[in-house]
Structure formats: C-alpha cells, structure tokens
Write an enzyme that holds these catalytic residues in place. Structure first.
Site, PDB file in Angstrom:
ATOM      1  N   THR A 136       0.822  -1.211   0.000  1.00  0.00           N
ATOM      2  CA  THR A 136       0.000   0.000   0.000  1.00  0.00           C
ATOM      3  C   THR A 136       0.861   1.269   0.000  1.00  0.00           C
ATOM      4  O   THR A 136       1.903   1.317   0.659  1.00  0.00           O
ATOM      5  CB  THR A 136      -0.872   0.011   1.269  1.00  0.00           C
ATOM      6  OG1 THR A 136      -1.608  -1.201   1.312  1.00  0.00           O
ATOM      7  CG2 THR A 136      -1.819   1.194   1.296  1.00  0.00           C
ATOM      8  N   GLU A 167      -6.031  -5.601   4.192  1.00  0.00           N
ATOM      9  CA  GLU A 167      -6.091  -6.800   3.338  1.00  0.00           C
ATOM     10  C   GLU A 167      -7.218  -6.699   2.304  1.00  0.00           C
ATOM     11  O   GLU A 167      -7.746  -7.704   1.854  1.00  0.00           O
ATOM     12  CB  GLU A 167      -6.291  -8.062   4.188  1.00  0.00           C
ATOM     13  CG  GLU A 167      -5.062  -8.492   4.928  1.00  0.00           C
ATOM     14  CD  GLU A 167      -3.971  -8.949   3.985  1.00  0.00           C
ATOM     15  OE1 GLU A 167      -4.251  -9.147   2.796  1.00  0.00           O
ATOM     16  OE2 GLU A 167      -2.838  -9.082   4.457  1.00  0.00           O
TER      17      GLU A 167
HETATM   18  P1  TGC Z   1      -6.283  -7.371 -11.799  1.00  0.00           P
HETATM   19  O1  TGC Z   1      -6.015  -6.876 -13.188  1.00  0.00           O
HETATM   20  O2  TGC Z   1      -7.644  -7.832 -11.431  1.00  0.00           O
HETATM   21  O3  TGC Z   1      -5.257  -8.557 -11.454  1.00  0.00           O
HETATM   22  C1  TGC Z   1      -3.900  -8.520 -11.847  1.00  0.00           C
HETATM   23  C2  TGC Z   1      -3.479  -9.973 -12.009  1.00  0.00           C
HETATM   24  O4  TGC Z   1      -3.543 -10.638 -10.734  1.00  0.00           O
HETATM   25  C3  TGC Z   1      -4.516 -11.693 -10.787  1.00  0.00           C
HETATM   26  N1  TGC Z   1      -5.220 -11.660  -9.502  1.00  0.00           N
HETATM   27  C4  TGC Z   1      -4.961 -12.517  -8.512  1.00  0.00           C
HETATM   28  N2  TGC Z   1      -4.127 -13.569  -8.448  1.00  0.00           N
HETATM   29  C5  TGC Z   1      -4.094 -14.244  -7.290  1.00  0.00           C
HETATM   30  N3  TGC Z   1      -4.836 -13.912  -6.226  1.00  0.00           N
HETATM   31  C6  TGC Z   1      -5.679 -12.861  -6.251  1.00  0.00           C
HETATM   32  N4  TGC Z   1      -6.393 -12.535  -5.176  1.00  0.00           N
HETATM   33  C7  TGC Z   1      -5.770 -12.105  -7.434  1.00  0.00           C
HETATM   34  N5  TGC Z   1      -6.467 -11.006  -7.819  1.00  0.00           N
HETATM   35  C8  TGC Z   1      -6.121 -10.760  -9.081  1.00  0.00           C
HETATM   36  C9  TGC Z   1      -5.396 -11.390 -11.977  1.00  0.00           C
HETATM   37  O5  TGC Z   1      -5.963 -12.581 -12.474  1.00  0.00           O
HETATM   38  C10 TGC Z   1      -4.398 -10.788 -12.919  1.00  0.00           C
HETATM   39  O6  TGC Z   1      -3.636 -11.835 -13.456  1.00  0.00           O
HETATM   40  P2  TGC Z   1      -3.069 -11.786 -14.962  1.00  0.00           P
HETATM   41  O7  TGC Z   1      -2.467 -13.132 -15.173  1.00  0.00           O
HETATM   42  O8  TGC Z   1      -4.267 -11.524 -15.845  1.00  0.00           O
HETATM   43  O9  TGC Z   1      -2.092 -10.675 -14.997  1.00  0.00           O
HETATM   44  O10 TGC Z   1      -5.779  -6.251 -10.803  1.00  0.00           O
HETATM   45  P3  TGC Z   1      -6.395  -4.846 -10.486  1.00  0.00           P
HETATM   46  O11 TGC Z   1      -5.269  -3.869 -10.574  1.00  0.00           O
HETATM   47  O12 TGC Z   1      -7.610  -4.593 -11.320  1.00  0.00           O
HETATM   48  O13 TGC Z   1      -6.809  -4.977  -8.932  1.00  0.00           O
HETATM   49  C11 TGC Z   1      -7.699  -5.918  -8.514  1.00  0.00           C
HETATM   50  C12 TGC Z   1      -8.036  -5.777  -7.004  1.00  0.00           C
HETATM   51  C13 TGC Z   1      -8.799  -4.514  -6.730  1.00  0.00           C
HETATM   52  C14 TGC Z   1      -8.902  -6.975  -6.633  1.00  0.00           C
HETATM   53  C15 TGC Z   1      -6.780  -5.855  -6.140  1.00  0.00           C
HETATM   54  O14 TGC Z   1      -5.842  -4.978  -6.488  1.00  0.00           O
HETATM   55  C16 TGC Z   1      -7.045  -5.833  -4.651  1.00  0.00           C
HETATM   56  O15 TGC Z   1      -7.190  -6.895  -4.070  1.00  0.00           O
HETATM   57  N6  TGC Z   1      -7.092  -4.620  -3.990  1.00  0.00           N
HETATM   58  C17 TGC Z   1      -7.127  -4.559  -2.530  1.00  0.00           C
HETATM   59  C18 TGC Z   1      -5.748  -4.184  -2.017  1.00  0.00           C
HETATM   60  C19 TGC Z   1      -5.376  -4.915  -0.776  1.00  0.00           C
HETATM   61  O16 TGC Z   1      -6.009  -5.886  -0.371  1.00  0.00           O
HETATM   62  N7  TGC Z   1      -4.276  -4.508  -0.168  1.00  0.00           N
HETATM   63  C20 TGC Z   1      -3.781  -5.187   0.988  1.00  0.00           C
HETATM   64  C21 TGC Z   1      -2.411  -4.680   1.359  1.00  0.00           C
HETATM   65  S1  TGC Z   1      -1.573  -5.707   2.537  1.00  0.00           S
HETATM   66  C22 TGC Z   1      -2.376  -5.443   3.984  1.00  0.00           C
HETATM   67  O17 TGC Z   1      -3.368  -4.798   4.107  1.00  0.00           O
HETATM   68  C23 TGC Z   1      -1.782  -6.118   5.148  1.00  0.00           C
HETATM   69  S2  TGC Z   1      -2.654  -5.962   6.632  1.00  0.00           S
HETATM   70  C24 TGC Z   1      -1.717  -7.039   7.489  1.00  0.00           C
HETATM   71  C25 TGC Z   1      -2.108  -7.264   8.897  1.00  0.00           C
HETATM   72  O18 TGC Z   1      -1.700  -6.472   9.774  1.00  0.00           O
HETATM   73  O19 TGC Z   1      -2.736  -8.339   9.165  1.00  0.00           O
HETATM   74  P1  FAD Z   2      -8.930   3.586  -0.237  1.00  0.00           P
HETATM   75  O1  FAD Z   2      -8.485   2.577  -1.241  1.00  0.00           O
HETATM   76  O2  FAD Z   2      -8.560   5.001  -0.448  1.00  0.00           O
HETATM   77  O3  FAD Z   2     -10.507   3.464  -0.086  1.00  0.00           O
HETATM   78  C1  FAD Z   2     -11.322   4.502   0.442  1.00  0.00           C
HETATM   79  C2  FAD Z   2     -12.776   4.014   0.428  1.00  0.00           C
HETATM   80  O4  FAD Z   2     -13.186   3.824  -0.935  1.00  0.00           O
HETATM   81  C3  FAD Z   2     -12.964   2.661   1.113  1.00  0.00           C
HETATM   82  O5  FAD Z   2     -14.173   2.658   1.800  1.00  0.00           O
HETATM   83  C4  FAD Z   2     -13.010   1.663  -0.046  1.00  0.00           C
HETATM   84  O6  FAD Z   2     -13.777   0.489   0.248  1.00  0.00           O
HETATM   85  C5  FAD Z   2     -13.686   2.501  -1.137  1.00  0.00           C
HETATM   86  N1  FAD Z   2     -13.307   2.073  -2.479  1.00  0.00           N
HETATM   87  C6  FAD Z   2     -12.076   2.074  -3.059  1.00  0.00           C
HETATM   88  N2  FAD Z   2     -12.138   1.603  -4.311  1.00  0.00           N
HETATM   89  C7  FAD Z   2     -13.442   1.299  -4.546  1.00  0.00           C
HETATM   90  C8  FAD Z   2     -14.157   0.742  -5.668  1.00  0.00           C
HETATM   91  N3  FAD Z   2     -13.541   0.421  -6.810  1.00  0.00           N
HETATM   92  N4  FAD Z   2     -15.490   0.573  -5.541  1.00  0.00           N
HETATM   93  C9  FAD Z   2     -16.132   0.884  -4.375  1.00  0.00           C
HETATM   94  N5  FAD Z   2     -15.514   1.391  -3.300  1.00  0.00           N
HETATM   95  C10 FAD Z   2     -14.186   1.587  -3.385  1.00  0.00           C
HETATM   96  N6  FAD Z   2      -0.877  -2.385   3.632  1.00  0.00           N
HETATM   97  C11 FAD Z   2       0.254  -3.055   3.319  1.00  0.00           C
HETATM   98  O7  FAD Z   2       0.683  -3.067   2.175  1.00  0.00           O
HETATM   99  N7  FAD Z   2       0.947  -3.720   4.277  1.00  0.00           N
HETATM  100  C12 FAD Z   2       0.555  -3.765   5.582  1.00  0.00           C
HETATM  101  O8  FAD Z   2       1.204  -4.401   6.421  1.00  0.00           O
HETATM  102  C13 FAD Z   2      -0.641  -3.053   5.936  1.00  0.00           C
HETATM  103  N8  FAD Z   2      -1.030  -3.019   7.240  1.00  0.00           N
HETATM  104  C14 FAD Z   2      -2.086  -2.217   7.593  1.00  0.00           C
HETATM  105  C15 FAD Z   2      -2.381  -2.032   8.946  1.00  0.00           C
HETATM  106  C16 FAD Z   2      -3.418  -1.190   9.333  1.00  0.00           C
HETATM  107  C17 FAD Z   2      -3.700  -0.986  10.786  1.00  0.00           C
HETATM  108  C18 FAD Z   2      -4.207  -0.551   8.339  1.00  0.00           C
HETATM  109  C19 FAD Z   2      -5.357   0.325   8.741  1.00  0.00           C
HETATM  110  C20 FAD Z   2      -3.916  -0.717   7.008  1.00  0.00           C
HETATM  111  C21 FAD Z   2      -2.854  -1.529   6.606  1.00  0.00           C
HETATM  112  N9  FAD Z   2      -2.483  -1.665   5.257  1.00  0.00           N
HETATM  113  C22 FAD Z   2      -1.334  -2.367   4.912  1.00  0.00           C
HETATM  114  C23 FAD Z   2      -3.174  -0.904   4.224  1.00  0.00           C
HETATM  115  C24 FAD Z   2      -4.539  -1.488   3.819  1.00  0.00           C
HETATM  116  O9  FAD Z   2      -4.395  -2.622   3.035  1.00  0.00           O
HETATM  117  C25 FAD Z   2      -5.322  -0.388   3.100  1.00  0.00           C
HETATM  118  O10 FAD Z   2      -5.676   0.565   4.075  1.00  0.00           O
HETATM  119  C26 FAD Z   2      -6.546  -0.913   2.388  1.00  0.00           C
HETATM  120  O11 FAD Z   2      -6.204  -1.754   1.295  1.00  0.00           O
HETATM  121  C27 FAD Z   2      -7.467   0.231   1.897  1.00  0.00           C
HETATM  122  O12 FAD Z   2      -6.747   1.237   1.276  1.00  0.00           O
HETATM  123  P2  FAD Z   2      -6.978   2.795   1.701  1.00  0.00           P
HETATM  124  O13 FAD Z   2      -6.963   2.876   3.178  1.00  0.00           O
HETATM  125  O14 FAD Z   2      -6.012   3.597   0.935  1.00  0.00           O
HETATM  126  O15 FAD Z   2      -8.458   3.099   1.230  1.00  0.00           O
END
Ligand code: TGC
Ligand code: FAD
Length: 388
Positions: free
Chosen positions: A136, A367
């Site tokens: 992120t 996540e």
């Molecule tokens: P998109 O074009 O859909 O996908 C790109 C390529 O990736 C493939 N793909 C996946 N593969 C495996 N697992 C998945 N879950 C996958 N999702 C997509 C997809 O098939 C494609 O493959 P290819 O072969 O065609 O290139 O990508 P997009 O840019 O449109 O984004 C899709 C989206 C919105 C679902 C994705 O970016 C997303 O999941 N956004 C949410 C971001 C997120 O979850 N961030 C988390 C950061 S880490 C964190 O929060 C840690 S918290 C840790 C803690 O303290 O516990």
């Molecule tokens: P934004 O993406 O700016 O979203 C803002 C709002 O818009 C949200 O309500 C969202 O649901 C909505 N939104 C966005 N896109 C759409 C759409 N297409 N359609 C409808 N609604 C939409 N990240 C890491 O990489 N590593 C870590 O270890 C990690 N740890 C974290 C720990 C904590 C305590 C927190 C709070 C976050 C952490 N994150 C980490 C980041 C986390 O994954 C992001 O906060 C999360 O993915 C959402 O991104 P954002 O906060 O920028 O919200």
C-alpha cells in the site's frame, strides 16, 4: 451455558482432528497465560509485546503452514486455528503472525531464490528476524497496481524510490518485502533494515490496533543488491497471491475476537442486575445474544470448510474473499453488540470488547476493504469486474 459451549454452539471444534485440537489448546494457553495479563498496559502504551516473539517461534506460530527450511509445515486448517486463537487475545497479535507468515515467509518460500529461502525462512520461523510487507502507498490503497514506488536497475543494484504507508511491523522489522514498479513490471524486493536510504517511521496515535506497530516505509535512492530481488515476481499478481494467504487467516482470526466478545457479554449479562433481575433474563438481551451466536456459528462453519478446501488446493481467491468479508463484518457487529450489552462499563478497558471493536475497524479495512472483497466475489460470480 458454559463459555466453550456458547462460543462453539454447533460443536464445530469436534470436527477437528487430534493435532488441530492440540494446537488450539496450546495457543489458547499461551494467549491466556502470557498475553492476556499484559494486553491492557500494552494497548494503553501503544506497544507490541516484542518479548513474546521468540516463544511464538518456539510454538510454531510463525509461518506454520510453510514447508521446509525449519518451518512447521502444518496444514492450512491448523494455520487458521492458530490465527483464531491469537485473535481471541488481540487482532494485533494475529496481525503480527499474519504478516510474518503469509506476507513475508510465503513470498520468500514461493517466489524467492534458494539463497533467500535458506537465509531468511529459518530465522523468520524462529522469530529471530521480523518481517513486514509493503504494498500500500498513501495514495494507492485499494488500487495497488497504480503504485508510484519505482526500482531502477543500476549495475548490480536496484535503486528504490518512493514510500509505502500503513505497514504492519514496519519499524520493528529486520526485513521488508517491498513491491515496486520496474521497466519489466512490478517486482518484489527484500529490503533489509539498515540499508542506506531506507527508513521506517512509526505511525502513532491510532484509535485501533494500538498493540501493533504500523509504519511508513520510505526509500530515497535506496540501493538494494540484485540478489535481493524476488526472482519469481514479475507483476502485481504475485503481490495479490500473498493477500490470499493473509485474507484466509483473517477469516479465521476474526472468529476469535468475536468469541471473546460473546463470552464477555454473556458473563456480564448473567451477573448484572437491573430491575431486580439479571439483564440476561430480558428478551431484548436474549435476542442480541442469539444473533451473536448465530453469526459466530455460521462463520465457524465457513472458515472450517474454507480451510478444508485450502488443504485440497481449492480455496480460490473469491472463496477466500467471501469468508474474509463475512467473518470480519459479523465479528465487528458482535463486538459492537457486546459493547452495547456491557453499557457504560464497556467503554473502558475494564472489559476487552471495546478493544476488539476498535481493532476490527482496521481488520475490516486492511487486506482489502469489505467492499473490495465484495467486488472480488462479484467479479468471480458474474464475470464482470466492477472495480473501475
Ligand atoms: P487485476 O487486473 O484484477 O489482477 C492482476 C493480475 O492478478 C490476478 N489476480 C490474482 N491472483 C491471485 N490472487 C488474487 N487474489 C488475485 N487477484 C487478481 C489477476 O488474475 C491478474 O492476473 P493476470 O495473469 O491476468 O495478470 O488487478 P487490479 O489492478 O484490477 O486490482 C484488482 C483488485 C482490486 C482486486 C486488487 O488490487 C485488490 O485486491 N485490492 C485490494 C488491495 C489490498 O487488499 N491490499 C492489501 C495490502 S496488505 C495489507 O493490508 C496487510 S494488513 C496485514 C495485517 O496487519 O494483518
Ligand atoms: P482507499 O483505497 O482510499 O478506499 C477509500 C474508500 O473507498 C474505502 O471505503 C473503499 O472500500 C472505497 N473504495 C475504493 N475503491 C473502490 C471501488 N472500486 N469501488 C467501491 N468502493 C471503493 N498495507 C500493506 O501493504 N501492508 C501492511 O502491512 C498493511 N497493514 C495495515 C495495517 C493497518 C492498521 C491498516 C489500517 C492498514 C494496513 N495496510 C497495509 C493498508 C490497507 O491494506 C489499506 O488501508 C486498504 O487496502 C485500503 O486502502 P486505503 O486505506 O487507501 O483506502
């Protein structure tokens, strides 16, 4: 009703095998004896209990489902049970284990070179090294593909520039798995503490996850040796594959927080007297408790079946997202209802439900937010992506 019957109303744990039950009991004992006595003070101080990390390593709680390289190599169901029991204590404790196992050890084990695996996996499993995961950025959360952090190849190094935001474990990590844009697509890098041009300032003053470290990662012409690039990474896909692992653990983990809140609310309702009767005897309190038990039970069945599917290689990203979305959403509702039953006392840290409630706000967001998980499931169901 006894508390274990209350929070396992359909005897879902009876479906566990002997190893799964043994792990559940060991982790529950660790959390009860070592973690619970200190969580109030740690939460007030905004501190993660780093002193417990070596013991978490000894107990096999770090990367428990990673195989080889001195890692525990247990099943995905066991991994889920561990996350559930850790989050009974606090979402921050589970976050530490999630990040270390699913977001640091998993990418090294899956996309790393033989040297990278040998160097890092045994130490990470033992808790001798701490990892974090940087995807992120401040301006790119739900849409990580738009990241601005870059890595440019210069001789035998990659030069990183940019910043990652909201990174769990960042300031205490020895190693950061960082994704950056290169001329050849998005690639993962192992950035080590102490590399010149790399800093990890902590983000303070949080309302949520106070017993967890959250940081920024800043790269200013940071030179990373070529051998620290994860050779199996070439696009955003590999970063998203890591998220499947962590989201799976969260689907289980949230159930632990929910169970702790339910048990606390029930104990209170039984002993709290108003109008000359325990408040548990009022119809409105009973329907609240019924709702809590119903959603917890449904979540438990979902998590266990997802775990069995994962052990068969059938936990698709959409199946994982559905469970993360559902279980965190209902855990948050259960925590809020528990706080409501606890009434005034529930707003202080005499009780744990308020802490779980504010933690679950982060869990709902990180996540991938609740709504993003919904869109992932929606895309899988319909064949139409609705992200943009
Ligand atoms: P998109 O074009 O859909 O996908 C790109 C390529 O990736 C493939 N793909 C996946 N593969 C495996 N697992 C998945 N879950 C996958 N999702 C997509 C997809 O098939 C494609 O493959 P290819 O072969 O065609 O290139 O990508 P997009 O840019 O449109 O984004 C899709 C989206 C919105 C679902 C994705 O970016 C997303 O999941 N956004 C949410 C971001 C997120 O979850 N961030 C988390 C950061 S880490 C964190 O929060 C840690 S918290 C840790 C803690 O303290 O516990
Ligand atoms: P934004 O993406 O700016 O979203 C803002 C709002 O818009 C949200 O309500 C969202 O649901 C909505 N939104 C966005 N896109 C759409 C759409 N297409 N359609 C409808 N609604 C939409 N990240 C890491 O990489 N590593 C870590 O270890 C990690 N740890 C974290 C720990 C904590 C305590 C927190 C709070 C976050 C952490 N994150 C980490 C980041 C986390 O994954 C992001 O906060 C999360 O993915 C959402 O991104 P954002 O906060 O920028 O919200």
């Amino acid at each position: 009703m006894k508390s274990h019957q209350l929070s396992d109303f359909y005897e879902v744990d009876a479906l566990f095998n002997e190893e799964e039950r043994a792990v559940r009991d060991t982790v529950r004992q660790f959390v009860t004896e070592k973690f619970m006595p200190r969580i109030r003070e740690d939460y007030r101080a905004g501190r993660f209990p780093v002193e417990l990390i070596p013991q978490m390593g000894e107990l096999g709680l770090l990367g428990s489902n990673i195989e080889g390289y001195d890692c525990p190599g247990m099943s995905h169901v066991v991994y889920g049970i561990i996350q559930r029991e850790l989050e009974r204590g606090d979402s921050g404790l589970r976050s530490f284990s999630s990040v270390q196992g699913s977001l640091v050890m998993y990418p090294i084990a899956t996309f790393g070179s033989e040297e990278q695996k040998q160097r890092w996996l045994p130490r990470l499993a033992r808790g001798e090294a701490i990892g974090c995961y940087g995807l992120t950025e401040a301006d790119h959360g739900s849409d990580p593909g738009a990241m601005e952090t870059t890595a440019r190849r210069v001789g035998d190094h990659w030069i990183l520039n940019g910043a990652k935001m909201w990174i769990t474990n960042g300031s205490i990590a020895d190693l950061a798995v960082v994704f950056a844009k290169t001329d050849e697509g998005i690639r993962g890098f192992l950035v080590e503490k102490g590399f010149e041009g790399f800093t990890a300032p902590e983000i303070r003053h949080k309302w949520s996850l106070r017993a967890s470290v959250t940081s920024e990662l800043v790269f200013q012409d940071c030179a990373v040796p070529a051998e620290n690039m994860l050779p199996g990474t070439s696009s955003l896909k590999q970063a998203l594959m890591c998220l499947n692992q962590a989201r799976y653990g969260i689907a289980w983990g949230a159930l632990g927080a929910a169970a702790a809140c339910l048990e606390e609310a029930m104990a209170f309702a039984q002993q709290r007297i108003q109008f000359r009767r325990p408040v548990a005897s009022f119809q409105l309190i009973q329907t609240k408790l019924t709702e809590m038990v119903t959603e917890l039970t449904k979540g438990q069945l979902l998590a266990l079946q997802l775990g069995r599917l994962k052990d068969q290689g059938k936990a698709t990203p959409a199946r994982v997202s559905l469970a993360k979305r559902n279980n965190v959403y209902h855990a948050r509702a259960i925590a809020r209802t528990a706080r409501e039953i606890l009434a005034a006392g529930g707003i202080t840290d005499e009780y744990h439900s308020g802490r779980h409630m504010t933690n679950l706000e982060s869990v709902l967001t990180y996540e991938g937010t609740h709504d993003i998980q919904g869109l992932i499931v929606g895309a899988a169901l319909t064949g139409h992506e609705a992200f943009a």
